[in-house]
Design an enzyme around this catalytic site. Structure first.
Site, mmCIF file in Angstrom:
data_model
loop_
_atom_site.group_PDB
_atom_site.id
_atom_site.type_symbol
_atom_site.label_atom_id
_atom_site.label_comp_id
_atom_site.label_asym_id
_atom_site.label_seq_id
_atom_site.Cartn_x
_atom_site.Cartn_y
_atom_site.Cartn_z
ATOM 1 N N LYS A 1 117.450 32.846 28.398
ATOM 2 C CA LYS A 1 115.549 33.567 28.387
ATOM 3 C C LYS A 1 114.562 32.216 27.295
ATOM 4 O O LYS A 1 114.308 32.832 26.243
ATOM 5 C CB LYS A 1 115.671 34.246 28.407
ATOM 6 C CG LYS A 1 114.365 35.091 28.057
ATOM 7 C CD LYS A 1 113.911 35.445 29.792
ATOM 8 C CE LYS A 1 112.284 35.422 29.854
ATOM 9 N NZ LYS A 1 111.911 35.357 31.467
ATOM 10 N N ASP B 1 126.191 41.972 30.173
ATOM 11 C CA ASP B 1 126.640 43.407 30.583
ATOM 12 C C ASP B 1 125.205 43.929 32.327
ATOM 13 O O ASP B 1 126.222 44.114 32.799
ATOM 14 C CB ASP B 1 125.950 44.637 29.219
ATOM 15 C CG ASP B 1 126.064 45.501 29.146
ATOM 16 O OD1 ASP B 1 127.302 46.391 30.459
ATOM 17 O OD2 ASP B 1 125.690 46.505 28.971
#
Ligand code: NAD
Length: 377
Positions: free
Chosen positions: A205, A261
């Site tokens: 990001k 995750d």
């Protein structure tokens, strides 16, 4: 050749599916002239029970288990947990603490989750079958850094933090990465891509996070080092979308802990069944292999659990700890054959599966071993 495997059957369906993995290991040993010595140890709820019955310090990872794991050539885990140990008392020892503790103590900083679609199970995926053409990706997730291991803080009674400018709480989680933590994971991803289809997608990001900008710099550096491997960056929000729109574009997808995750669970659903997914956690020492599912207490003891994720964990162990690629390929081909022949455990069966093709745990294990023998050697 002889290998020592620390086997951790754990709780619930764990011992049932581990039995099938052990039978398969015996067949692999025979076919490839390798001796696998399995050493059963306690972890999770059964370890809590045993330590408490012995009047020892109650633990989900007794010291003997950790020692055996450290000394082994690989660790094969089934699953831990169950309602029996869901003690809400603050400070009570929980089975999952055994998992976190073993990962931490073995220094397992990287988690691998291969996502491939078995041809015979295409219909089990929530995605349209044509979107699953050529899906075969490997998710490489950083496992010991980032948000989950940063500092966590709660400040109470902070002026202006409440609704309408009143007093309220502030919660803070920090995300931190050291360059070496990023580099060792990216290096592994590039090496793996070199042995696969030669494409690394590094997910970050970077338009918002400093840790992501560091991640991106290291990715570019690594990309320059690995000739013949194509490297790209992708923003995590775009990646979440691309995984369902065009999952076949990915070869090796590498990312930090939290993004990994979430994305690995999203990607796992491409295959449509939890009972089919294996994972590997690697570090600089002993590696650990386990199914992605839990201990399924609702079906424990019934002999109906699907042993395939456990068996595919053995496949990963052969590949990454023992460099036995031919044996690993034979295991994968055996699973593919058995499914193609229409054999199903209850979780995989649908209305098209007749009673004669519905198998219990042991019968599915036997079918896979039978098919393995045809592919081995
Ligand atoms: P789960 O994965 O155990 O079960 C979810 C559903 O999938 C259940 O209906 C179960 O019957 C089914 N299922 C799972 N594996 C299967 C298999 N191999 N064959 C057939 N069906 C299968 O998740 P849960 O119910 O949320 O958790 C149960 C326990 O497992 C909890 O105590 C949880 O903490 C623990 N858990 C452990 C691990 C681990 O050991 N790594 C991971 C997740 C959950």
């Amino acid at each position: 050749m002889s290998y020592k495997i620390c086997t951790l059957p754990g709780d619930g369906i764990g011992p049932e599916i581990m039995d099938e993995a052990k039978h398969l290991l015996a067949a692999i040993g025979e076919a490839y002239d390798v001796n696998f010595n399995c050493d059963d140890q306690l972890i999770g709820g059964c370890a809590i029970d045993a330590t408490s019955a012995a009047g020892a310090k109650v633990s989900a990872l007794p010291p003997e288990t950790l020692e055996a794991a450290r000394e082994a050539d690989a660790v094969l885990l089934a699953a831990v947990g169950g309602p029996r140990w869901d003690d809400p008392t603050p400070g009570a020892v929980r089975p999952e603490q055994g998992l976190l503790a073993i990962r931490k103590n073995l220094g397992l900083y990287l988690n691998l989750r291969p996502v491939r679609v078995f041809e015979a199970l295409r219909d089990a995926s929530p995605l349209r079958p044509e979107r699953l053409d050529d899906v075969d990706l490997l998710i490489v997730r950083e496992l010991t850094g980032g948000l989950y291991f940063g500092t966590h803080e709660r400040r109470q009674g902070v002026e202006g933090a409440g609704v309408g400018g009143s007093v309220g709480d502030v919660a803070i989680d920090t995300m931190e990465y050291r360059e070496y933590e990023v580099e060792r994971v990216l290096r592994w991803a590039y090496e793996a891509a070199g042995r696969r289809n030669g494409v690394v997608t590094s997910v970050d990001k970077a338009n918002v996070l400093e840790t992501s900008r560091l991640w991106r710099e290291v990715n570019h550096r690594m990309n320059a080092k690995f000739e013949g491997v194509e490297g790209e960056d992708m923003l995590v929000d775009n990646c979440a979308m691309q995984l369902v729109v065009n999952p076949a574009q990915f070869d090796v997808l590498v990312t930090e802990n939290t993004f990994g995750d979430i994305l690995s669970d999203e990607a796992s659903m491409l295959t449509g069944s939890l009972g089919m997914l294996a994972s590997a956690s690697l570090g600089d020492g002993t590696a650990l292999y386990e199914p992605s599912h839990g201990s399924a207490p609702d079906i424990a003891g019934k002999g109906i659990a699907n042993p395939i994720a456990q068996i595919l964990s053995v496949e990963l162990m052969l590949r990454y700890s023992f460099q036995m690629d031919a044996a690993a390929d034979a295991v994968a081909a055996a699973v593919e054959d058995v499914l193609a022949a229409g054999w199903r455990t209850h979780d995989l069966a649908d209305e098209a599966t007749d009673a004669a093709h519905r198998l219990g745990t042991a019968a599915m294990g036997d079918k896979i071993i039978e098919a393995f023998r045809l592919h081995a050697g």
